[in-house]
Write a protein that holds these residues in place. Structure first.
Motif, short mmCIF file in Angstrom:
data_model
loop_
_atom_site.label_atom_id
_atom_site.label_comp_id
_atom_site.label_asym_id
_atom_site.label_seq_id
_atom_site.Cartn_x
_atom_site.Cartn_y
_atom_site.Cartn_z
N ASN A 86 -1.30 66.75 -4.79
CA ASN A 86 -2.55 67.03 -5.48
C ASN A 86 -3.11 65.82 -6.21
OD1 ASN A 86 -2.91 70.00 -5.08
ND2 ASN A 86 -0.88 70.02 -6.02
N PHE A 87 -2.42 64.68 -6.09
CA PHE A 87 -2.90 63.47 -6.76
C PHE A 87 -3.66 62.59 -5.78
CE2 PHE A 87 -2.47 58.98 -7.89
CZ PHE A 87 -3.00 58.99 -9.17
N PHE A 88 -4.83 62.12 -6.20
CA PHE A 88 -5.62 61.18 -5.42
C PHE A 88 -6.11 60.10 -6.37
CE2 PHE A 88 -9.26 59.42 -3.20
CZ PHE A 88 -8.88 59.47 -1.86
N PRO A 89 -5.83 58.81 -6.10
CA PRO A 89 -6.20 57.74 -7.04
C PRO A 89 -7.69 57.47 -7.07
CG PRO A 89 -5.16 56.82 -5.08
CD PRO A 89 -5.05 58.30 -4.95
N ILE A 90 -8.27 57.52 -8.25
CA ILE A 90 -9.68 57.19 -8.46
C ILE A 90 -9.74 56.20 -9.61
CG2 ILE A 90 -11.97 58.03 -9.03
CD1 ILE A 90 -11.32 60.61 -7.63
N VAL A 91 -10.23 55.00 -9.32
CA VAL A 91 -10.08 53.84 -10.19
C VAL A 91 -11.40 53.46 -10.85
CG1 VAL A 91 -9.34 51.42 -10.27
CG2 VAL A 91 -8.27 53.00 -8.64
N SER A 92 -11.32 53.06 -12.11
CA SER A 92 -12.46 52.44 -12.81
C SER A 92 -12.15 50.98 -13.04
CB SER A 92 -12.70 53.14 -14.16
OG SER A 92 -13.68 52.43 -14.91
N GLN A 341 -26.33 59.05 -12.27
CA GLN A 341 -25.31 58.50 -11.38
C GLN A 341 -23.91 58.84 -11.89
OE1 GLN A 341 -28.12 57.03 -12.19
NE2 GLN A 341 -28.93 55.84 -10.48
N VAL A 342 -23.70 58.78 -13.18
CA VAL A 342 -22.39 59.13 -13.73
C VAL A 342 -22.09 60.60 -13.49
CG1 VAL A 342 -21.01 59.28 -15.84
CG2 VAL A 342 -22.43 57.26 -15.42
N GLU A 343 -23.09 61.45 -13.59
CA GLU A 343 -22.90 62.86 -13.28
C GLU A 343 -22.53 63.04 -11.81
OE1 GLU A 343 -22.55 66.90 -13.81
OE2 GLU A 343 -22.72 65.32 -15.32
N ALA A 344 -23.10 62.22 -10.94
CA ALA A 344 -22.74 62.27 -9.52
C ALA A 344 -21.29 61.85 -9.32
CB ALA A 344 -23.67 61.37 -8.71
N VAL A 345 -20.83 60.83 -10.06
CA VAL A 345 -19.42 60.44 -10.02
C VAL A 345 -18.55 61.63 -10.39
CG1 VAL A 345 -17.67 59.04 -11.18
CG2 VAL A 345 -19.82 57.99 -10.47
N LYS A 346 -18.92 62.32 -11.44
CA LYS A 346 -18.15 63.48 -11.89
C LYS A 346 -18.10 64.56 -10.81
CE LYS A 346 -17.98 66.86 -15.69
NZ LYS A 346 -18.62 67.26 -16.98
N GLU A 347 -19.23 64.83 -10.19
CA GLU A 347 -19.30 65.89 -9.19
C GLU A 347 -18.46 65.58 -7.96
OE1 GLU A 347 -23.44 66.36 -8.42
OE2 GLU A 347 -23.89 67.20 -10.40
N VAL A 348 -18.62 64.37 -7.42
CA VAL A 348 -17.88 64.06 -6.20
C VAL A 348 -16.40 63.89 -6.48
CG1 VAL A 348 -18.15 61.52 -6.23
CG2 VAL A 348 -18.03 62.75 -4.04
N ASN A 349 -16.05 63.35 -7.65
CA ASN A 349 -14.63 63.24 -8.00
C ASN A 349 -13.99 64.61 -8.14
OD1 ASN A 349 -14.87 60.48 -8.02
ND2 ASN A 349 -14.74 60.26 -10.24
N ALA A 350 -14.72 65.58 -8.70
CA ALA A 350 -14.19 66.93 -8.82
C ALA A 350 -13.93 67.53 -7.44
CB ALA A 350 -15.15 67.82 -9.61
N GLN A 351 -14.81 67.26 -6.49
CA GLN A 351 -14.59 67.74 -5.12
C GLN A 351 -13.34 67.10 -4.52
OE1 GLN A 351 -18.72 66.71 -3.90
NE2 GLN A 351 -18.79 68.78 -3.05
N ILE A 352 -13.18 65.80 -4.73
CA ILE A 352 -12.01 65.11 -4.20
C ILE A 352 -10.72 65.68 -4.79
CG2 ILE A 352 -10.79 62.90 -4.13
CD1 ILE A 352 -13.57 61.57 -4.09
N GLY A 354 -10.25 68.56 -6.14
CA GLY A 354 -10.07 69.94 -5.72
C GLY A 354 -9.54 70.07 -4.31
N LEU A 355 -9.80 69.06 -3.48
CA LEU A 355 -9.36 69.07 -2.09
C LEU A 355 -8.26 68.05 -1.82
CD1 LEU A 355 -12.87 69.39 -0.41
CD2 LEU A 355 -11.02 71.08 -0.25
N ALA A 356 -7.66 67.52 -2.87
CA ALA A 356 -6.68 66.44 -2.70
C ALA A 356 -5.52 66.86 -1.80
CB ALA A 356 -6.16 65.98 -4.06
N SER A 357 -5.05 68.09 -1.94
CA SER A 357 -3.91 68.52 -1.12
C SER A 357 -4.27 68.58 0.35
CB SER A 357 -3.40 69.88 -1.60
OG SER A 357 -4.40 70.88 -1.46
N VAL A 413 -18.65 77.03 4.00
CA VAL A 413 -19.14 75.72 3.58
C VAL A 413 -18.74 75.56 2.12
CG1 VAL A 413 -21.08 74.12 3.58
CG2 VAL A 413 -21.08 76.07 5.15
N LEU A 414 -17.72 74.78 1.86
CA LEU A 414 -17.12 74.72 0.53
C LEU A 414 -18.08 74.13 -0.49
CD1 LEU A 414 -13.47 73.62 1.39
CD2 LEU A 414 -14.46 75.91 1.30
#
Length: 446
Positions: A86-92, A341-352, A354-357, A413-414
């Motif tokens: 369930n872990f996926f690396p997302i870096v700042s 744009q930061v809100e978009a980062v939040k949205e797509v990261n949440a999808q990632i 949520g689907l990490a597994s 369609v998730l």
């Protein structure tokens, strides 16, 4: 032809791009001469795509590094939980923080890892908040047993700052000086390592010779490269000018990096950089900032093309919305020009996350149809299809043909609250309204 390369990346440098001397003079850009290209002397090597049929879908698999189990090779990453499916690396990058509240804000955006940081940052802020550091020992608060210090960052864009011989010697010297302490080694390169302008032997040595994790940055949406005349397509995965400034170009960089990584027969995680706002320097010609839809599309295109981690260029040094820390400014400035744009980062990261597994499983090799760019996975009795349009086509409707081993009657369609009907032949159809649109489908494997 002599190749002039503009120095890249974070801080005062810019991404490496290769142009003729005439074009550099015409647009009045600073240049650094690194030498001549021998790109035509070595044929780029493609990874062998013929893999044994396996898995629930009875299809060939895409070559990979091993997914979450890869991190078991590194004591610190394994102990820190990087082997969790369930872990996926997302870096700042240089996402500096000085309090628990700031780290928690970044975590709310989906950030879990940092590279580049103010040298006075205390280690306890990483440990107390469950985030990770990739770099050197920032100060005396870091110790050999610091569990959240999981990796070593070798250097940034060495291929754009040194001649090949100097760059390779530089990296080897860093590697030789690093203790064997259970931390993985990571370096980021410019797009030169996935282009034909650099001698392929040099590019492949950069990608394969020093690291346990490797990445490339190329900020297609926000630097002038796509507009230059004459346009030069110098990439292992061709990028047409008509579709240059699209999400598909980020995926092509990821695919090019996979090709280079596969040359030695040993895969490592390949990460992809995406700009939060603008990837160019303050002196660059005006370009648009990446917009929220483009940002999400660039991230998903990278993952569809097997990026195993995402890194955000968290600064904007040019363009109409400038900042040294987009995440932090969004936290403290309600009117910040980059909030969308930061809100978009939040949205797509949440999808990632949520689907990490699912993302962390080995992909299947399969084509769903023309003018599509897709990734196919199976997990817990379902097939998952991550889909965008490819870089040679325009938005619109697309038809998907499921593999014969998938017999579902509908595709969820998730994240969109829609369900599509699958016909008796295994086909379904959907619309991609923008070049950066993406959908993720889940089909039960009957």
């Amino acid at each position: 032809m002599r190749i002039y390369r503009r120095l890249s990346a974070r801080g005062s440098r810019w991404k490496v791009v290769a142009v003729s001397s005439a074009l550099v003079v015409a647009v009045g850009l600073p240049i650094v001469l690194l030498g001549t290209s021998e790109a035509n002397t070595v044929e780029p090597v493609r990874p062998d795509s013929v893999q044994p049929v396996s898995g629930a879908l009875a299809l060939p698999r895409i070559p990979w590094e091993g997914g979450p189990a890869y991190w078991d090779n590194f004591e610190k990453a394994q102990a820190a939980g990087w082997s969790d499916p369930n872990f996926f690396p997302i870096v700042s990058w240089f996402g500096n923080f000085s309090s628990d509240a700031e780290v928690q804000y970044d975590k709310s955006l989906g950030i879990n890892t940092y590279s580049g940081m103010w040298e006075g940052t205390p280690y306890h802020l990483f440990a107390d908040n469950g985030v990770f550091w990739i770099g050197g020992k920032l100060n005396d608060s870091f110790a050999d047993d610091s569990a959240n210090w999981v990796g070593r960052f070798l250097d940034d864009e060495v291929d754009g700052r040194f001649t090949p011989a100097q760059g390779q010697a530089h990296l080897q010297g860093i590697v030789d000086a690093i203790p064997d302490d259970g931390r993985f080694k990571y370096a980021n390169f410019t797009q030169m390592v996935v282009s034909t302008d650099l001698d392929q032997r040099v590019a492949q040595q950069y990608v394969n010779g020093y690291t346990d994790v490797v990445s490339v940055d190329m900020y297609w949406y926000s630097i002038p490269y796509c507009d230059w005349q004459p346009y030069r397509d110098a990439y292992l995965e061709p990028v047409q000018q008509s579709n240059c400034r699209t999400a598909s170009s980020y995926g092509k960089i990821a695919t090019g990096l996979t090709r280079q990584d596969a040359v030695d027969g040993h895969m490592q995680p390949r990460w992809q950089w995406v700009e939060n706002l603008n990837g160019g320097p303050s002196e660059a010609p005006p370009t648009n900032n990446i917009n929220p839809g483009q940002l999400k599309g660039a991230v998903v295109s990278s993952i569809i093309n097997e990026a195993r981690g995402i890194a955000y260029f968290n600064q904007s040094l040019g363009g109409s919305c400038q900042t040294v820390n987009a995440f932090r400014q969004s936290q403290v400035t309600p009117e910040f020009c980059g909030n969308a744009q930061v809100e978009a980062v939040k949205e797509v990261n949440a999808q990632i996350h949520g689907l990490a597994s699912v993302i962390n499983t080995q992909s299947y090799e399969y084509s769903f149809g023309v003018e599509l760019d897709t990734m196919l996975k199976s997990h817990d009795g379902c097939a998952y299809v991550f889909a965008m349009i490819d870089g040679s086509s325009v938005p619109g409707d697309r038809t998907f043909m499921l593999p014969s081993s998938v017999h579902g009657s509908s595709a969820a369609v998730l994240g969109e609250g829609r369900t599509l009907t699958i016909d008796s032949a295994g086909r379904f159809r959907d619309t991609f309204s923008e070049e950066y649109s993406y959908h993720v489908y889940r089909v039960k494997i009957d």
